[in-house]
Design a protein around this motif. Structure first.
Motif, PDB file in Angstrom:
ATOM      1  N   HIS A 106       0.884  -1.135   0.015  1.00 49.82           N
ATOM      2  CA  HIS A 106       0.139   0.086  -0.060  1.00 49.82           C
ATOM      3  C   HIS A 106       0.817   1.267   0.076  1.00 49.82           C
ATOM      4  O   HIS A 106       2.154   1.081   0.174  1.00 49.82           O
ATOM      5  CB  HIS A 106      -0.983   0.094   1.268  1.00 49.82           C
ATOM      6  CG  HIS A 106      -0.506   0.059   2.485  1.00 49.82           C
ATOM      7  ND1 HIS A 106       0.086   1.117   2.906  1.00 49.82           N
ATOM      8  CD2 HIS A 106      -0.313  -1.146   3.505  1.00 49.82           C
ATOM      9  CE1 HIS A 106       0.714   0.928   4.140  1.00 49.82           C
ATOM     10  NE2 HIS A 106       0.465  -0.486   4.345  1.00 49.82           N
ATOM     11  N   LEU A 107       0.408   2.399   0.106  1.00 48.31           N
ATOM     12  CA  LEU A 107       0.935   3.545  -0.183  1.00 48.31           C
ATOM     13  C   LEU A 107       2.008   3.894   0.893  1.00 48.31           C
ATOM     14  O   LEU A 107       3.166   4.356   0.544  1.00 48.31           O
ATOM     15  CB  LEU A 107      -0.067   5.024   0.000  1.00 48.31           C
ATOM     16  CG  LEU A 107       0.368   6.280  -0.700  1.00 48.31           C
ATOM     17  CD1 LEU A 107       0.809   6.207  -2.035  1.00 48.31           C
ATOM     18  CD2 LEU A 107      -0.825   7.140  -0.544  1.00 48.31           C
ATOM     19  N   ASN A 161      -4.838   8.284   7.605  1.00 41.46           N
ATOM     20  CA  ASN A 161      -6.000   8.528   6.913  1.00 41.46           C
ATOM     21  C   ASN A 161      -6.750   9.969   7.676  1.00 41.46           C
ATOM     22  O   ASN A 161      -6.205  10.304   8.655  1.00 41.46           O
ATOM     23  CB  ASN A 161      -7.032   7.524   6.476  1.00 41.46           C
ATOM     24  CG  ASN A 161      -7.839   7.055   8.190  1.00 41.46           C
ATOM     25  OD1 ASN A 161      -7.540   7.667   9.148  1.00 41.46           O
ATOM     26  ND2 ASN A 161      -8.251   5.765   8.133  1.00 41.46           N
ATOM     27  N   ASP A 176      -6.728  -1.361   3.635  1.00 39.56           N
ATOM     28  CA  ASP A 176      -7.224   0.039   3.040  1.00 39.56           C
ATOM     29  C   ASP A 176      -6.923  -0.416   1.466  1.00 39.56           C
ATOM     30  O   ASP A 176      -6.116   0.073   0.981  1.00 39.56           O
ATOM     31  CB  ASP A 176      -6.599   1.121   3.468  1.00 39.56           C
ATOM     32  CG  ASP A 176      -6.852   1.527   4.750  1.00 39.56           C
ATOM     33  OD1 ASP A 176      -8.099   1.407   5.186  1.00 39.56           O
ATOM     34  OD2 ASP A 176      -5.912   1.753   5.596  1.00 39.56           O
ATOM     35  N   GLU A 225      -5.152  -0.979  -6.906  1.00 37.50           N
ATOM     36  CA  GLU A 225      -5.822   0.233  -7.036  1.00 37.50           C
ATOM     37  C   GLU A 225      -5.390   1.230  -7.811  1.00 37.50           C
ATOM     38  O   GLU A 225      -5.792   1.971  -8.669  1.00 37.50           O
ATOM     39  CB  GLU A 225      -6.742   0.635  -5.804  1.00 37.50           C
ATOM     40  CG  GLU A 225      -7.803  -0.438  -5.492  1.00 37.50           C
ATOM     41  CD  GLU A 225      -9.177  -0.309  -6.221  1.00 37.50           C
ATOM     42  OE1 GLU A 225      -9.655   0.687  -6.604  1.00 37.50           O
ATOM     43  OE2 GLU A 225      -9.734  -1.463  -6.668  1.00 37.50           O
ATOM     44  N   LEU A 226      -4.160   1.630  -7.208  1.00 36.55           N
ATOM     45  CA  LEU A 226      -3.577   2.951  -7.393  1.00 36.55           C
ATOM     46  C   LEU A 226      -2.749   2.717  -8.717  1.00 36.55           C
ATOM     47  O   LEU A 226      -2.802   3.753  -9.532  1.00 36.55           O
ATOM     48  CB  LEU A 226      -2.421   3.321  -6.389  1.00 36.55           C
ATOM     49  CG  LEU A 226      -2.637   3.761  -4.810  1.00 36.55           C
ATOM     50  CD1 LEU A 226      -1.578   3.588  -3.858  1.00 36.55           C
ATOM     51  CD2 LEU A 226      -3.423   4.910  -4.861  1.00 36.55           C
ATOM     52  N   ALA A 250      -8.209   0.629  -1.114  1.00 35.74           N
ATOM     53  CA  ALA A 250      -8.292   1.813  -2.157  1.00 35.74           C
ATOM     54  C   ALA A 250      -6.961   2.529  -2.238  1.00 35.74           C
ATOM     55  O   ALA A 250      -6.559   2.985  -3.322  1.00 35.74           O
ATOM     56  CB  ALA A 250      -9.164   2.984  -1.495  1.00 35.74           C
ATOM     57  N   LEU A 251      -6.228   2.157  -1.073  1.00 32.18           N
ATOM     58  CA  LEU A 251      -4.714   2.797  -1.237  1.00 32.18           C
ATOM     59  C   LEU A 251      -3.792   1.625  -1.406  1.00 32.18           C
ATOM     60  O   LEU A 251      -2.443   1.717  -1.371  1.00 32.18           O
ATOM     61  CB  LEU A 251      -4.240   3.302  -0.070  1.00 32.18           C
ATOM     62  CG  LEU A 251      -5.009   4.911   0.004  1.00 32.18           C
ATOM     63  CD1 LEU A 251      -4.813   5.451   1.433  1.00 32.18           C
ATOM     64  CD2 LEU A 251      -4.747   5.860  -1.123  1.00 32.18           C
ATOM     65  N   ASP A 252      -4.086   0.496  -1.983  1.00 31.16           N
ATOM     66  CA  ASP A 252      -3.008  -0.412  -2.196  1.00 31.16           C
ATOM     67  C   ASP A 252      -2.828  -0.438  -3.732  1.00 31.16           C
ATOM     68  O   ASP A 252      -3.475   0.261  -4.419  1.00 31.16           O
ATOM     69  CB  ASP A 252      -3.434  -1.895  -1.822  1.00 31.16           C
ATOM     70  CG  ASP A 252      -4.306  -2.571  -2.954  1.00 31.16           C
ATOM     71  OD1 ASP A 252      -4.493  -2.326  -4.079  1.00 31.16           O
ATOM     72  OD2 ASP A 252      -4.889  -3.860  -2.320  1.00 31.16           O
ATOM     73  N   LEU A 274      -2.609   3.724   7.634  1.00 29.48           N
ATOM     74  CA  LEU A 274      -2.957   3.094   6.559  1.00 29.48           C
ATOM     75  C   LEU A 274      -2.447   1.642   6.754  1.00 29.48           C
ATOM     76  O   LEU A 274      -1.343   1.325   7.174  1.00 29.48           O
ATOM     77  CB  LEU A 274      -2.309   3.374   5.226  1.00 29.48           C
ATOM     78  CG  LEU A 274      -2.492   4.947   4.863  1.00 29.48           C
ATOM     79  CD1 LEU A 274      -1.841   5.381   3.711  1.00 29.48           C
ATOM     80  CD2 LEU A 274      -4.128   5.412   4.816  1.00 29.48           C
ATOM     81  N   LEU A 311       2.318   9.027  -9.157  1.00 29.13           N
ATOM     82  CA  LEU A 311       2.376   8.540  -7.624  1.00 29.13           C
ATOM     83  C   LEU A 311       3.597   8.775  -6.872  1.00 29.13           C
ATOM     84  O   LEU A 311       3.672   9.262  -5.868  1.00 29.13           O
ATOM     85  CB  LEU A 311       2.491   6.932  -7.620  1.00 29.13           C
ATOM     86  CG  LEU A 311       2.104   6.324  -6.432  1.00 29.13           C
ATOM     87  CD1 LEU A 311       0.840   6.730  -6.132  1.00 29.13           C
ATOM     88  CD2 LEU A 311       2.128   4.738  -6.331  1.00 29.13           C
TER      89      LEU A 311
END
Ligand code: GLU
Length: 296
Positions: free
Chosen positions: A15-16, A232, A242, A249-250, A244-246, A238, A259
Motif C-alpha cells: 500500500h501507499l 487517513n 485499506d 487500485e493505485l 483503495a490505497l493498495d 494506513l 504516484l
C-alpha cells in the motif's frame, strides 16, 4: 559499504505506506552510491503468501525501484536463527515462558506509549521441577537489562527506552517454533552487513529491543531512519486492509511518476506536485527535507 534494504512482508499487496518506505530506503541508498538488498520477510506462515512475493517484485519494478541482490527469504533461514538463539541461551539469557494470553494481560501493566503489555517476568524464576510440570508448549523470552537504551535516529532524533520498565523480557521464539521478528531482523541485518535501516515510525519502539539483541550477539548496529506514517483523515494509519490505497487500485488511477511525484510532494522532498521518476529524485534527495510528523 553503505548498504540498505527493502524488507517487505508478503502478507498483502503493497500500500501507499509501503511504497513510501521503499522509495525513501532506495533514495537514501542510491543518492550515496550504496547497495540495495531485497529481503522477503515471510516469517509468519499464517499471514504470508507466495503469490504476494511475485506481485511485490513486479510493483517495485513498476515503481522503478531496483535492488542489487536478493537475500534468502526469512522462511528459509530458521537454521541461522536457531544458531543465534542457542548462543543467547548459552549466555543464560533465554528462558521458556508458559503464560497464556489471559495470564499475560492479568499480570502486566499496559505499555504507556503503544498499548503493549509489559511482561512481569512470571516464568523467569520457575524451577526445573515447575517447568517439567507444565503441559503447554513454551514461547521463549530473552532477559532484558535494567539500563536505558538510546536510538540515535537519523530522522526522529534521540529515542530512549528502559527495557525493564517499557517492555520487559520479550519473546524471541513463539510457542509454535517460529522465530520472532525482533530476533530475525537483527540476525538478518547484522549478518548481511546492512548499514542503514529505513522503515515506518511504528517500528521505532522496537528498535531499543533490537539494539539490545545486536549488543548481545556482537553484531554491528546499523543506522536507523524511522519515517512518518501515512494516516487517513481519522488519524488511523494506513494498512493493507485499506484496499483503495493498495497498488492494485493505485496503479489503475496513477502512472508511476504521478504516484512518486505525489509522495515526493507529500513528504517534503518537493515543494510542488508534478510527475517525477524515482531516478530523477536521486540527485535532489536529502534526509533534511523529509518531514517527521505523520502525513494525512
Ligand atoms: N517486514 C516489515 C514490514 O513489512 C519491515 C520490518 C523492518 O523494516 O524492520 O513492515
Amino acid at each position: 559499504m553503505l548498504t540498505g534494504r527493502f524488507a517487505p512482508s508478503p502478507s498483502g499487496r503493497m500500500h501507499l505506506g509501503n511504497v513510501f518506505s521503499a522509495l525513501l530506503a532506495w533514495l537514501s541508498v542510491r543518492s550515496r552510491n550504496g547497495r540495495m538488498l531485497l529481503r522477503i520477510e515471510d516469517l509468519d506462515p499464517d499471514r504470508c503468501r507466495l503469490e504476494y512475493i511475485e506481485t511485490l517484485k513486479r510493483d517495485l519494478d513498476w515503481l522503478g525501484l531496483d535492488w542489487d541482490a536478493e537475500q534468502t527469504p526469512q522462511s528459509k533461514r530458521a537454521d541461522a536463527y536457531h544458531a543465534e538463539f542457542e548462543r543467547l541461551r548459552a549466555f543464560g539469557l533465554v528462558y521458556p515462558c508458559y503464560c497464556s494470553r489471559a495470564e499475560l494481560h492479568a499480570a502486566s501493566a499496559p505499555h504507556a506509549s503503544d498499548g503493549n503489555v509489559i511482561y512481569a517476568g512470571t516464568c523467569r524464576t520457575l524451577t526445573d521441577a515447575e517447568r517439567a510440570a507444565k503441559t503447554r508448549k513454551p514461547a521463549w523470552r530473552v532477559i532484558v537489562p535494567n539500563t536505558v537504551i538510546t536510538v540515535q535516529d537519523g530522522l526522529q532524533g534521540e529515542y530512549t527506552e528502559n527495557l525493564v520498565q517499557d517492555c520487559g523480557d520479550f519473546i524471541i521464539r513463539r510457542s509454535d517454533g517460529v522465530y520472532a521478528y525482533q530476533l530475525a531482523v537483527v540476525i538478518d541485518d547484522g549478518l548481511t552487513g546492512i548499514t542503514e535501516v529505513v522503515r515506518g515510525m511504528d517500528l521505532l519502539s522496537s528498535t531499543p529491543r533490537q539494539i539490545y539483541l545486536y549488543h548481545c550477539l556482537g553484531l554491528p548496529v546499523p543506522e536507523f531512519y524511522h519515517i512518518p506514517l501515512l494516516i487517513n483523515e481519522h488519524g488511523q494509519r494506513l494498512s493493507k486492509r485499506d484496499q483503495a490505497l493498495d497498488l492494485g487500485e493505485l496503479r489503475q488511477r496513477w502512472s508511476a511518476p504521478e504516484l512518486i511525484g505525489k509522495l515526493a510532494w507529500m513528504t517534503g522532498l518537493r515543494d510542488d506536485f508534478e510527475p517525477v521518476t524515482a531516478r530523477e529524485l536521486i540527485g535532489e534527495f536529502a534526509w533534511s527535507k523529509v518531514r517527521r510528523e505523520p502525513i494525512v
